[in-house]
Scaffold this motif. Structure first.
Motif, PDB file in Angstrom:
ATOM      1  N   SER B 614       0.967  -1.146  -0.060  1.00  0.00           N
ATOM      2  CA  SER B 614      -0.093   0.085  -0.068  1.00  0.00           C
ATOM      3  C   SER B 614       0.682   1.219  -0.096  1.00  0.00           C
ATOM      4  CB  SER B 614      -1.027   0.003   1.144  1.00  0.00           C
ATOM      5  OG  SER B 614      -1.352   1.266   1.390  1.00  0.00           O
ATOM      6  N   ALA B 615       1.891   1.131   0.691  1.00  0.00           N
ATOM      7  CA  ALA B 615       2.634   2.456   0.798  1.00  0.00           C
ATOM      8  C   ALA B 615       3.280   2.832  -0.601  1.00  0.00           C
ATOM      9  CB  ALA B 615       3.843   2.093   1.929  1.00  0.00           C
ATOM     10  N   THR B 616       3.999   1.792  -1.200  1.00  0.00           N
ATOM     11  CA  THR B 616       4.661   1.993  -2.570  1.00  0.00           C
ATOM     12  C   THR B 616       3.741   2.293  -3.342  1.00  0.00           C
ATOM     13  OG1 THR B 616       4.330  -0.391  -2.996  1.00  0.00           O
ATOM     14  CG2 THR B 616       6.348   0.186  -2.124  1.00  0.00           C
ATOM     15  N   MET B 617       2.120   2.000  -3.185  1.00  0.00           N
ATOM     16  CA  MET B 617       1.230   2.749  -4.404  1.00  0.00           C
ATOM     17  C   MET B 617       0.878   4.072  -3.987  1.00  0.00           C
ATOM     18  SD  MET B 617      -1.100  -0.750  -5.273  1.00  0.00           S
ATOM     19  CE  MET B 617      -0.879  -1.688  -3.872  1.00  0.00           C
ATOM     20  N   GLY B 618       1.446   4.453  -3.103  1.00  0.00           N
ATOM     21  CA  GLY B 618       1.266   5.936  -2.514  1.00  0.00           C
ATOM     22  C   GLY B 618       0.322   6.233  -1.399  1.00  0.00           C
ATOM     23  N   GLY B 619      -0.225   5.132  -0.769  1.00  0.00           N
ATOM     24  CA  GLY B 619      -1.099   5.197   0.513  1.00  0.00           C
ATOM     25  C   GLY B 619      -0.376   5.564   1.515  1.00  0.00           C
ATOM     26  N   GLY B 620      -0.753   6.620   2.341  1.00  0.00           N
ATOM     27  CA  GLY B 620      -0.040   6.997   3.491  1.00  0.00           C
ATOM     28  C   GLY B 620      -0.350   6.185   4.740  1.00  0.00           C
ATOM     29  N   ALA B 621       0.052   6.429   5.825  1.00  0.00           N
ATOM     30  CA  ALA B 621      -0.300   5.697   6.885  1.00  0.00           C
ATOM     31  C   ALA B 621      -1.746   5.640   7.042  1.00  0.00           C
ATOM     32  CB  ALA B 621       0.248   6.102   8.063  1.00  0.00           C
ATOM     33  N   LEU B 622      -2.617   6.876   6.842  1.00  0.00           N
ATOM     34  CA  LEU B 622      -3.870   6.830   7.317  1.00  0.00           C
ATOM     35  C   LEU B 622      -4.737   5.872   6.114  1.00  0.00           C
ATOM     36  CD1 LEU B 622      -6.317   8.093   8.977  1.00  0.00           C
ATOM     37  CD2 LEU B 622      -6.065  10.019   7.467  1.00  0.00           C
ATOM     38  N   SER B 623      -4.574   5.974   5.020  1.00  0.00           N
ATOM     39  CA  SER B 623      -5.203   5.367   3.922  1.00  0.00           C
ATOM     40  C   SER B 623      -4.976   3.801   4.105  1.00  0.00           C
ATOM     41  CB  SER B 623      -4.512   5.663   2.490  1.00  0.00           C
ATOM     42  OG  SER B 623      -4.613   6.983   2.221  1.00  0.00           O
ATOM     43  N   THR B 624      -3.686   3.281   4.380  1.00  0.00           N
ATOM     44  CA  THR B 624      -3.364   2.031   4.550  1.00  0.00           C
ATOM     45  C   THR B 624      -4.108   1.503   5.723  1.00  0.00           C
ATOM     46  OG1 THR B 624      -1.068   2.531   3.994  1.00  0.00           O
ATOM     47  CG2 THR B 624      -1.554   0.540   4.912  1.00  0.00           C
ATOM     48  N   LEU B 625      -4.055   2.249   6.768  1.00  0.00           N
ATOM     49  CA  LEU B 625      -4.718   1.795   8.021  1.00  0.00           C
ATOM     50  C   LEU B 625      -6.318   1.438   7.730  1.00  0.00           C
ATOM     51  CD1 LEU B 625      -4.367   1.174  11.048  1.00  0.00           C
ATOM     52  CD2 LEU B 625      -5.122   3.667  11.536  1.00  0.00           C
ATOM     53  N   ARG B 626      -6.988   2.588   7.068  1.00  0.00           N
ATOM     54  CA  ARG B 626      -8.172   2.465   7.001  1.00  0.00           C
ATOM     55  C   ARG B 626      -8.800   1.451   5.740  1.00  0.00           C
ATOM     56  NH1 ARG B 626     -11.803   5.451   4.040  1.00  0.00           N
ATOM     57  NH2 ARG B 626     -10.157   6.800   2.895  1.00  0.00           N
ATOM     58  N   ARG B 627      -8.122   1.391   4.688  1.00  0.00           N
ATOM     59  CA  ARG B 627      -8.366   0.671   3.571  1.00  0.00           C
ATOM     60  C   ARG B 627      -7.825  -0.858   3.704  1.00  0.00           C
ATOM     61  NH1 ARG B 627      -9.963   3.698  -1.206  1.00  0.00           N
ATOM     62  NH2 ARG B 627      -9.910   5.732  -0.723  1.00  0.00           N
ATOM     63  N   VAL B 628      -6.649  -1.118   4.203  1.00  0.00           N
ATOM     64  CA  VAL B 628      -6.142  -2.273   4.287  1.00  0.00           C
ATOM     65  C   VAL B 628      -6.075  -2.957   5.583  1.00  0.00           C
ATOM     66  CG1 VAL B 628      -4.066  -3.717   3.848  1.00  0.00           C
ATOM     67  CG2 VAL B 628      -4.602  -1.994   2.187  1.00  0.00           C
ATOM     68  N   VAL B 629      -5.575  -2.393   6.647  1.00  0.00           N
ATOM     69  CA  VAL B 629      -5.161  -2.735   7.900  1.00  0.00           C
ATOM     70  C   VAL B 629      -6.749  -3.106   8.741  1.00  0.00           C
ATOM     71  CG1 VAL B 629      -4.133  -2.843  10.197  1.00  0.00           C
ATOM     72  CG2 VAL B 629      -3.256  -2.016   8.267  1.00  0.00           C
ATOM     73  N   LEU B 630      -7.304  -2.137   8.863  1.00  0.00           N
ATOM     74  CA  LEU B 630      -8.681  -2.226   9.435  1.00  0.00           C
ATOM     75  C   LEU B 630      -9.595  -3.274   9.157  1.00  0.00           C
ATOM     76  CD1 LEU B 630      -9.287   1.384  10.887  1.00  0.00           C
ATOM     77  CD2 LEU B 630      -8.322  -0.550  12.163  1.00  0.00           C
ATOM     78  N   PRO B 631      -9.933  -3.307   7.663  1.00  0.00           N
ATOM     79  CA  PRO B 631     -10.930  -4.414   7.288  1.00  0.00           C
ATOM     80  C   PRO B 631     -10.342  -5.698   7.750  1.00  0.00           C
ATOM     81  CG  PRO B 631     -10.508  -2.803   5.612  1.00  0.00           C
ATOM     82  CD  PRO B 631      -9.500  -2.365   6.736  1.00  0.00           C
ATOM     83  N   LEU B 632      -8.824  -6.045   7.429  1.00  0.00           N
ATOM     84  CA  LEU B 632      -8.491  -7.223   7.879  1.00  0.00           C
ATOM     85  C   LEU B 632      -8.386  -7.602   9.366  1.00  0.00           C
ATOM     86  CD1 LEU B 632      -5.387  -7.391   5.414  1.00  0.00           C
ATOM     87  CD2 LEU B 632      -7.418  -8.741   5.239  1.00  0.00           C
ATOM     88  N   LEU B 633      -8.662  -6.691  10.236  1.00  0.00           N
ATOM     89  CA  LEU B 633      -8.508  -6.934  11.588  1.00  0.00           C
ATOM     90  C   LEU B 633     -10.202  -6.856  12.145  1.00  0.00           C
ATOM     91  CD1 LEU B 633      -5.592  -4.399  12.986  1.00  0.00           C
ATOM     92  CD2 LEU B 633      -5.634  -7.115  12.816  1.00  0.00           C
TER      93      LEU B 633
END
Ligand SMILES: Nc1ncnc2c1ncn2[C@@H]1O[C@H](COP(=O)(O)OP(=O)(O)O)[C@@H](O)[C@H]1O
Ligand SMILES: [Mg+2]
Lengths: 346, 723
Positions: B614-633
């Protein structure tokens, strides 16, 4: 615009006291596929992650297309990376995975999806958009990962051992696909692998690493034909490395026997001499060359392999299947068609 | 998120807090007077000169404003301003209190300022703004990978942890070392070594022993007995080849949803002087009525009833994790059944046994409800601390010293565990698809387990039966079993005229409890997951410290937390006692460690390369958290929600110090009924609580279960199957 995609200027990455990347400098040309090659643990992945911005260097300076990115976070570097595990988001379908980067960069959903669909088509993935990653084969997952990276039109595309999760048959095809794509789209690619065959097959330039440093960088041909030292000679395809002496231009002594050969310039005197298994011509006893006796012989279909005892030590020789066959115990003469006198390893 | 965005947000928040929100007072009632009187914003107070010493706060804010408004993010300036604002507000808050100047040494500088009450919403916003400014400054200077969002999360959580975990601890320490206003280390030494704590009189005479010995004895017995019982249960459930899965399952759910002291109520009903069993024995066997249940035996029984199921869960898991092929290997080498058990199964179980014992031990140390209800003359540290604060002889210094002793015992237990686990590492190597039949129990062992387990299960059933029936009969304490709705009516009567009128005496506390639990649970889960993510996925200086601070509150017994909160938050600048807010804060920080642990465990299952992709695709910490980490958690978040909700509903030890007339909690209300002798009402109320929590836990379990199925099997290469 400059013709250089990535510049490393004495870049160091230390984990505690251990330097995984040690004062590495290079400049990679734009539009080329460069492989980082080296044994496991030599710092290839770390180098790639430094380019990506997933690690920040402890020293030195990194530029991408002339812009200093040393302190820039990964999200702002405009690179893309294909991970060894592919790192597809398991909770998103293929289309969502591929449009993810566009969306977080502020694109509208509709335009992101149409771009993503076009990219899926380019990679021959049409019709798979609604599948989850878990519902794809390994090769398809890999292509989705590539599509996801390419859709962002990155300045540099990074691959970390992209073939390691594929079975042997698929590997050759996928690596050719990657090479074709790179040429078609004129991409700057950095490609990490520990497999020298893979590196030779796909690269414009190969950069061999050893213990955090660059051992040698050059075209596949140059590395194969003209290795800097014993490490590289051995790493780039097999080589018999034997102690000998350079007598003059194209003339050496092995096991005390003077031989004519073809070689690169080297000052006279004792030297390590590398001989590729396929550069040794086997002839019946009495022909000019190093005398020896066949220890072991194996027929492999396209080639024959021999182990031969000679005054210079044991030699490993590969000959085409069409050449005359010898049996263990036969006395032969080994003519050195080409040898590589080595500079001592640094 | 960039430093400039955060800096601007901080500026806006702080400005609103300064210009509009009431500076003092957290209660809503004061708002009526806004913007005058008690609800004045700081601006009004500054202008009328009554808070002239807070001008520097406004000045610091004004200093960063121009740069931020012009679109620059000056790192050092923002750090200094942010830290300055926070430090100055607290400094002045301590220096000038309700009685004017509190630090007399500053009289030459400050003169005789007017009284300054506690900080309110306005101050809260300015403080938050200060922390945010400081974080933005750090990010602008390249810390936290230049990500202001991460920087803010770290600084914000550190600020909260310091305020609500660390400061109370320090307060209790200083309370123990001061006598009135006098610095008195000798008094602390005397309190720590008092015979009250360490006397061994009970060995030789009939007098009671020191409260430390009582506590240790009780905790050790609870640990050992619970572990043995749990082991019996686990062996029988996993290897015994017996029926009764439902009964075993019920055993594991009940302790989760039972307020800790409810078991005590049932024990009194059964074994008290006028109890059912006592009466039966007296009438049929002439065994005299006695008060034996009040004291060590009763408390021990209650604690074992609560802890044995927990030990069972732990050991059940451990036993299932032992690969049958290990045992099969042993038996193919010719070992007999008992030998296999002795030489393979038992050693592999040892770590789980130690864990079960330590958990029982620590829970017993922390338990407050059962000793309070059943302890009689048998005092333990937690109850003694309570009476030192709430009893006739109000003595905070003594309470603080006893709290330190309890803290030392708990930390000792955890330190021992860490040392013990560090010393030996058992790993049961289980390959996937490892099949084989688990070795059946040796006959003698199975018989032994059965002889203990089934009667204990029956006993547990009787105890819960009492709770179930007790609310519906006239007086179960005296054996009057006539059916009645009376107790439920007393507690939960509802009348309809001109709308609903909740007349029952329990409604108030029930509503407060549900409200507090419902607010605390999402806060706990949210903060817990965020902290877990910071700890697991971000690398920054001080990460270890942050993790330690998070886990610290796990090791602090509830009674100690309660006492320390009362001491720390009773006076300005942060005066929270008597509010509902302090209950919420207490629950959030007490349950936080479990949320963090759950988050860490869940994150360990999610490959880090997903974040990096996510980071290499331009996702900052906030986007990564919201779109990738939280759904998986999601499953972890839901579980953590359930846990914090249930714990907020059943806790008693910490909050018994913190409730007030307006904000009473169900558990404290029930304890009050017990002390007033209204056993039936207490039992009726407990039944209601248990039913509510059962609904919540089962509902959430269903939800989580569906969430996991709905996500379909994930890619094996990117996510490893979760437990
Ligand atoms: N985060 C880290 N912390 C400590 N050591 C690391 C870390 N990442 C890599 N290393 C070490 O750096 C060396 C190079 O690693 P890497 O770049 O992954 O090698 P490879 O060439 O196999 O990709 C290895 O010895 C590895 O153990
Ligand atoms: Mg690697």
């Amino acid at each position: 615009m400059s013709d250089v995609s990535i510049t490393f200027d004495r870049v160091t990455k230390a984990f505690g006291a251990f330097r995984a990347v040690d004062e590495v400098s290079f400049a990679l040309p734009r539009g080329a596929l460069v492989t980082l090659l080296g044994p496991s643990g030599c710092g290839k992945t770390t180098t790639l992650r430094l380019v990506a911005g997933l690690e920040l260097p402890t020293g030195g300076r990194i530029e991408i297309e002339g812009k200093d990115v040393t302190a820039l976070a990964a999200a702002e570097r405009k690179i893309a990376m294909v991970f060894q595990s592919y790192a597809l988001f398991p909770h998103m379908n293929v289309l969502e995975n591929v449009s993810y980067g566009l969306l977080v960069n502020g694109a509208r959903k509709a335009s992101a999806e149409s771009e993503a669909l076009a990219m899926l088509k380019t990679l021959g993935l049409d019709g798979l958009g609604q599948r989850l990653p878990s519902e794809l084969s390994g090769g398809q997952q890999q292509r989705v990962a590539v599509a996801r990276a390419l859709v962002l039109r990155p300045k540099v595309l990074l691959f970390d051992e992209p073939l390691s999760n594929l079975d042997a048959r698929l590997r050759r095809r996928v690596r050719e696909d990657i090479r074709d794509l790179q040429k078609k789209l004129d991409l700057s690619v950095v490609y990490v692998t520990h497999d020298q065959q893979e590196a030779l097959a796909v690269s414009d330039l190969v950069c061999v690493m050893r213990a955090g440093k660059i051992a040698q960088m050059g075209t596949p041909n140059a590395l194969y034909e003209d290795p800097a030292d014993a490490f590289i000679a051995d790493f780039m395809g097999e080589a018999n490395v034997i102690q000998g002496e350079v007598l003059g231009p194209n003339r050496i002594a092995l096991g005390g026997i003077a031989l004519d050969t073809v070689m690169r310039a080297h000052p006279p005197g004792a030297a390590q001499i590398a001989v590729r298994p396929e550069s040794i011509l086997l002839q019946p006893e009495g022909s000019p060359g190093l005398p020896g006796r066949i220890q072991r012989a194996a027929f492999l279909g396209q080639t024959r392999e021999y182990e031969i005892q000679t005054p210079a030590g044991e030699l490993f020789v590969v000959t085409p299947a069409a050449s005359p066959a010898f049996a263990p115990g036969d006395a032969v003469s080994c003519a050195m068609q080409r040898v590589i006198p080595l500079r001592p390893a640094a | 998120m960039g430093a400039l965005t955060l800096g601007r947000a901080a500026l806006i928040g702080a400005a609103i807090g300064l210009l509009l929100a009431p500076w003092h007072g957290l209660e809503n009632g004061a708002l009526a007077a806004w913007p005058r009187g008690e609800a004045s914003p700081l601006l009004a107070l500054l202008l009328d000169g009554s808070r002239w010493w807070l001008w520097p706060v406004a000045a610091l804010l004004a200093a960063v404003a121009p740069a931020l408004l012009r679109g620059r993010a000056p790192g050092l300036l923002m750090m200094v301003a942010g830290a300055g604002i926070v430090a100055w507000i607290f400094l002045m808050g301590h220096a000038i209190g309700l009685n004017g100047l509190a630090w007399k040494g500053l009289a030459p500088l400050l003169g005789a300022p007017p009284p300054q009450p506690s900080l309110g919403w306005g101050a809260l916003m300015v403080l938050a703004g200060g922390v945010a400014l400081f974080s933005a400054g750090l990010a602008a200077r390249g810390s936290f990978g230049a990500d202001a969002f991460v920087s803010f999360l770290v600084c914000g959580s550190a600020f909260l942890l310091i305020l609500f975990v660390f400061v109370p601890l320090v307060t209790i320490l200083s309370a123990a070392i001061y006598e009135g206003d006098r610095f008195a280390p000798d008094a602390l030494a005397a309190r720590l070594t008092a015979p009250e704590a360490w006397s061994l009189a009970c060995v030789t005479t009939h007098a009671g022993c020191g409260v430390v010995w009582n506590t240790l004895l009780l905790a050790t017995l609870t640990g050992v007995i619970s572990t043995l019982l749990g082991l019996g249960f686990a062996l029988l459930a996993v290897r015994g080849n017996v029926r009764g899965a439902v009964a075993f399952r019920a055993m594991t759910i009940l302790p989760l949803i039972t307020p800790p002291f409810v078991v005590s109520l049932a024990l009194i009903v059964l074994f008290g002087r006028t109890g059912i069993v006592t009466g039966f024995l007296w009438e049929n066997f002439d065994i005299p009525r006695s008060r034996w249940i009040y004291g060590l035996p009763g408390v021990l029984l209650a604690q074992v009833l609560a802890q044995a199921p927990v030990a069972f869960m732990l050991l059940d898991g451990a036993l299932r994790a032992i690969s049958p092929s290990l045992e099969e290997a042993a038996s193919t080498m010719g070992a007999r059944r008992f030998k296999v058990f002795r030489s393979v199964t038992w050693p592999l179980l040892k770590p789980a046994l130690a864990a079960a014992f330590l958990l029982g031990f620590v829970e017993s140390l922390a338990d407050f409800g059962n000793p309070l209800v059943l302890g009689g003359d048998f005092d333990v540290l937690s109850t003694r601390i309570f009476f030192a604060i709430a009893g006739a002889r109000h003595d905070p210094g003594r309470a603080a010293a006893l709290a330190l002793l309890l803290l030392a015992l708990t930390f000792g237990a955890f330190a021992f565990q860490a040392w013990w686990l560090g010393k030996r590492r058992y790993t049961t190597v289980t390959g996937k698809g490892d099949s084989g039949l688990p070795a059946p129990l040796p006959k003698g062992l199975k018989l032994g387990c059965s002889l203990v387990v089934w009667p204990w299960m029956a006993f547990t059933a009787v105890v819960y039966g009492i709770i179930l029936v007790g609310g519906f009969v006239r007086d179960i304490g005296r054996g009057d079993m006539t059916f009645t709705w009376r107790h439920f009516l007393t507690g939960f009567e509802v009348e309809w005229h001109n709308g609903v009128d909740f007349r029952g005496s329990a409604w108030d506390s029930l509503f407060t409890t549900i409200e507090v639990a419902a607010i605390a649970a999402p806060l706990t889960a949210g903060l817990g997951i965020l902290l877990a993510w910071l700890i697991a996925r971000q690398s920054f200086k001080g990460r270890g410290t942050l993790e330690f601070m998070t886990m610290l509150s796990f090791a602090i017994p509830g009674t100690v937390v309660g006492v320390s909160y009362v001491m720390a938050f009773n006076v300005p600048p942060v005066e929270l006692t008597g509010t509902a807010l302090i209950l919420i804060i207490c629950f959030v920080f007490r349950n936080l460690p479990v949320g963090v642990r759950g988050g860490l465990a869940a994150l360990a299952q999610i490959d880090k390369s997903l974040d990096e992709a996510s980071a290499t695709m331009g996702g900052g910490a906030l986007s990564t958290l919201r779109r990738v980490v939280l759904p998986l958690l999601r499953p972890a978040i839901v579980a953590s929600l359930a846990f914090s909700f249930v714990h907020a509903m059943t806790a008693v030890s910490a909050v018994i110090f913190l409730v007030s007339a307006q904000h009473n909690l169900a558990t404290v209300y029930i304890v009050g009924r017990v002390e007033a002798g209204e056993m039936a009402l207490a039992i009726a109320y407990s039944t209601v609580l248990i039913v509510i929590m059962l609904v919540v836990v089962l509902g959430i379990e269903k939800l989580v279960g569906r969430a996991q199925i709905g996500r379909r099997a994930a890619t094996p290469t990117t996510m490893h199957a979760g437990a």
